[in-house]
Design a protein around this motif. Sequence first.
Motif, PDB file in Angstrom:
ATOM      1  N   SER A  75       0.853  -1.190   0.000  1.00  6.27           N
ATOM      2  CA  SER A  75       0.000   0.000   0.000  1.00  6.27           C
ATOM      3  C   SER A  75       0.891   1.242   0.000  1.00  6.27           C
ATOM      4  O   SER A  75       2.099   1.170   0.245  1.00  6.27           O
ATOM      5  CB  SER A  75      -0.909   0.005   1.229  1.00  6.27           C
ATOM      6  OG  SER A  75      -0.130   0.226   2.395  1.00  6.27           O
ATOM      7  N   ASP A  76       0.305   2.387  -0.270  1.00  8.03           N
ATOM      8  CA  ASP A  76       1.061   3.638  -0.284  1.00  8.03           C
ATOM      9  C   ASP A  76       1.738   3.901   1.065  1.00  8.03           C
ATOM     10  O   ASP A  76       2.894   4.319   1.130  1.00  8.03           O
ATOM     11  CB  ASP A  76       0.150   4.811  -0.652  1.00  8.03           C
ATOM     12  CG  ASP A  76      -0.317   4.738  -2.095  1.00  8.03           C
ATOM     13  OD1 ASP A  76       0.197   3.890  -2.845  1.00  8.03           O
ATOM     14  OD2 ASP A  76      -1.181   5.545  -2.471  1.00  8.03           O
ATOM     15  N   ALA A  77       1.016   3.649   2.141  1.00  6.06           N
ATOM     16  CA  ALA A  77       1.578   3.882   3.474  1.00  6.06           C
ATOM     17  C   ALA A  77       2.732   2.921   3.756  1.00  6.06           C
ATOM     18  O   ALA A  77       3.746   3.312   4.356  1.00  6.06           O
ATOM     19  CB  ALA A  77       0.496   3.718   4.536  1.00  6.06           C
ATOM     20  N   GLU A  78       2.611   1.662   3.291  1.00  3.97           N
ATOM     21  CA  GLU A  78       3.687   0.695   3.496  1.00  3.97           C
ATOM     22  C   GLU A  78       4.942   1.082   2.709  1.00  3.97           C
ATOM     23  O   GLU A  78       6.060   0.921   3.188  1.00  3.97           O
ATOM     24  CB  GLU A  78       3.229  -0.708   3.101  1.00  3.97           C
ATOM     25  CG  GLU A  78       2.201  -1.300   4.048  1.00  3.97           C
ATOM     26  CD  GLU A  78       1.573  -2.569   3.528  1.00  3.97           C
ATOM     27  OE1 GLU A  78       1.296  -3.456   4.357  1.00  3.97           O
ATOM     28  OE2 GLU A  78       1.360  -2.683   2.299  1.00  3.97           O
ATOM     29  N   VAL A  79       4.754   1.593   1.496  1.00  2.51           N
ATOM     30  CA  VAL A  79       5.901   2.047   0.699  1.00  2.51           C
ATOM     31  C   VAL A  79       6.576   3.234   1.382  1.00  2.51           C
ATOM     32  O   VAL A  79       7.808   3.306   1.459  1.00  2.51           O
ATOM     33  CB  VAL A  79       5.474   2.399  -0.740  1.00  2.51           C
ATOM     34  CG1 VAL A  79       6.618   3.042  -1.500  1.00  2.51           C
ATOM     35  CG2 VAL A  79       4.995   1.162  -1.474  1.00  2.51           C
ATOM     36  N   ALA A  80       5.794   4.165   1.898  1.00  3.97           N
ATOM     37  CA  ALA A  80       6.360   5.322   2.596  1.00  3.97           C
ATOM     38  C   ALA A  80       7.149   4.872   3.823  1.00  3.97           C
ATOM     39  O   ALA A  80       8.253   5.372   4.079  1.00  3.97           O
ATOM     40  CB  ALA A  80       5.244   6.295   2.993  1.00  3.97           C
ATOM     41  N   ASP A 100       4.654  14.019   3.244  1.00  2.00           N
ATOM     42  CA  ASP A 100       3.690  14.288   2.176  1.00  2.00           C
ATOM     43  C   ASP A 100       4.331  14.114   0.796  1.00  2.00           C
ATOM     44  O   ASP A 100       3.678  13.699  -0.162  1.00  2.00           O
ATOM     45  CB  ASP A 100       3.118  15.699   2.313  1.00  2.00           C
ATOM     46  CG  ASP A 100       2.245  15.847   3.554  1.00  2.00           C
ATOM     47  OD1 ASP A 100       1.701  14.809   4.006  1.00  2.00           O
ATOM     48  OD2 ASP A 100       2.118  16.975   4.061  1.00  2.00           O
ATOM     49  N   LEU A 103       4.449  10.337   0.077  1.00  2.00           N
ATOM     50  CA  LEU A 103       3.108   9.859  -0.290  1.00  2.00           C
ATOM     51  C   LEU A 103       2.693  10.355  -1.668  1.00  2.00           C
ATOM     52  O   LEU A 103       2.066   9.612  -2.432  1.00  2.00           O
ATOM     53  CB  LEU A 103       2.087  10.275   0.767  1.00  2.00           C
ATOM     54  CG  LEU A 103       2.143   9.495   2.079  1.00  2.00           C
ATOM     55  CD1 LEU A 103       1.159  10.082   3.100  1.00  2.00           C
ATOM     56  CD2 LEU A 103       1.854   8.026   1.852  1.00  2.00           C
ATOM     57  N   VAL A 106       4.601   8.228  -4.213  1.00  2.00           N
ATOM     58  CA  VAL A 106       4.089   6.847  -4.242  1.00  2.00           C
ATOM     59  C   VAL A 106       2.716   6.791  -4.910  1.00  2.00           C
ATOM     60  O   VAL A 106       2.463   5.913  -5.723  1.00  2.00           O
ATOM     61  CB  VAL A 106       4.019   6.280  -2.808  1.00  2.00           C
ATOM     62  CG1 VAL A 106       3.256   4.980  -2.782  1.00  2.00           C
ATOM     63  CG2 VAL A 106       5.417   6.109  -2.259  1.00  2.00           C
ATOM     64  N   SER A 107       1.860   7.714  -4.579  1.00  5.28           N
ATOM     65  CA  SER A 107       0.498   7.649  -5.108  1.00  5.28           C
ATOM     66  C   SER A 107       0.428   8.043  -6.576  1.00  5.28           C
ATOM     67  O   SER A 107      -0.566   7.783  -7.252  1.00  5.28           O
ATOM     68  CB  SER A 107      -0.452   8.521  -4.283  1.00  5.28           C
ATOM     69  OG  SER A 107      -0.036   9.875  -4.362  1.00  5.28           O
ATOM     70  N   SER A 108       1.489   8.644  -7.115  1.00  2.00           N
ATOM     71  CA  SER A 108       1.483   9.042  -8.515  1.00  2.00           C
ATOM     72  C   SER A 108       2.078   7.983  -9.446  1.00  2.00           C
ATOM     73  O   SER A 108       2.144   8.188 -10.625  1.00  2.00           O
ATOM     74  CB  SER A 108       2.240  10.356  -8.703  1.00  2.00           C
ATOM     75  OG  SER A 108       3.621  10.151  -8.459  1.00  2.00           O
ATOM     76  N   ARG A 109       2.498   6.855  -8.888  1.00  2.00           N
ATOM     77  CA  ARG A 109       3.112   5.818  -9.720  1.00  2.00           C
ATOM     78  C   ARG A 109       2.077   5.232 -10.673  1.00  2.00           C
ATOM     79  O   ARG A 109       0.897   5.101 -10.348  1.00  2.00           O
ATOM     80  CB  ARG A 109       3.748   4.746  -8.867  1.00  2.00           C
ATOM     81  CG  ARG A 109       2.750   4.009  -8.017  1.00  2.00           C
ATOM     82  CD  ARG A 109       3.399   3.073  -7.059  1.00  2.00           C
ATOM     83  NE  ARG A 109       2.417   2.754  -6.024  1.00  2.00           N
ATOM     84  CZ  ARG A 109       2.612   1.932  -5.055  1.00  2.00           C
ATOM     85  NH1 ARG A 109       3.747   1.326  -4.957  1.00  2.00           N
ATOM     86  NH2 ARG A 109       1.683   1.702  -4.168  1.00  2.00           N
TER      87      ARG A 109
END
Length: 112
Positions: A75-80, A100, A103, A106-109
Amino acid sequence: MTALSYYGLSFNPFDKQQVKEKGWFLSQDLLEMLNRLDYLKDTRGIGVFTAGPGMGKSFALRQRIIVHYTFSGLSDAEVADYVRHKLVCAGGDETIIDPDTILAAVSSRNII
């Protein structure tokens, strides 16, 4: 005209999503491959399985696969969390990058 109808086939014999193959011939070569796979599974646990092109390696393996596993990404949080952990492991300070910003990256991948 589709390739299936052109060649008079009722199904695609090269479809990797087929679970059960139809009309397969249990040749001596296939029987030997299956027996060797059983040996690897029962006694060795791991091994290398080779044969020439078109010998039925994929078919034999599909006959013996007992576990299918689908791996979902982090998940995004796990990647961060992972990025911050790697920063600390490398001797850096996790506050060097704004949370931020991580995140947002990560969320823009783009996943294809």
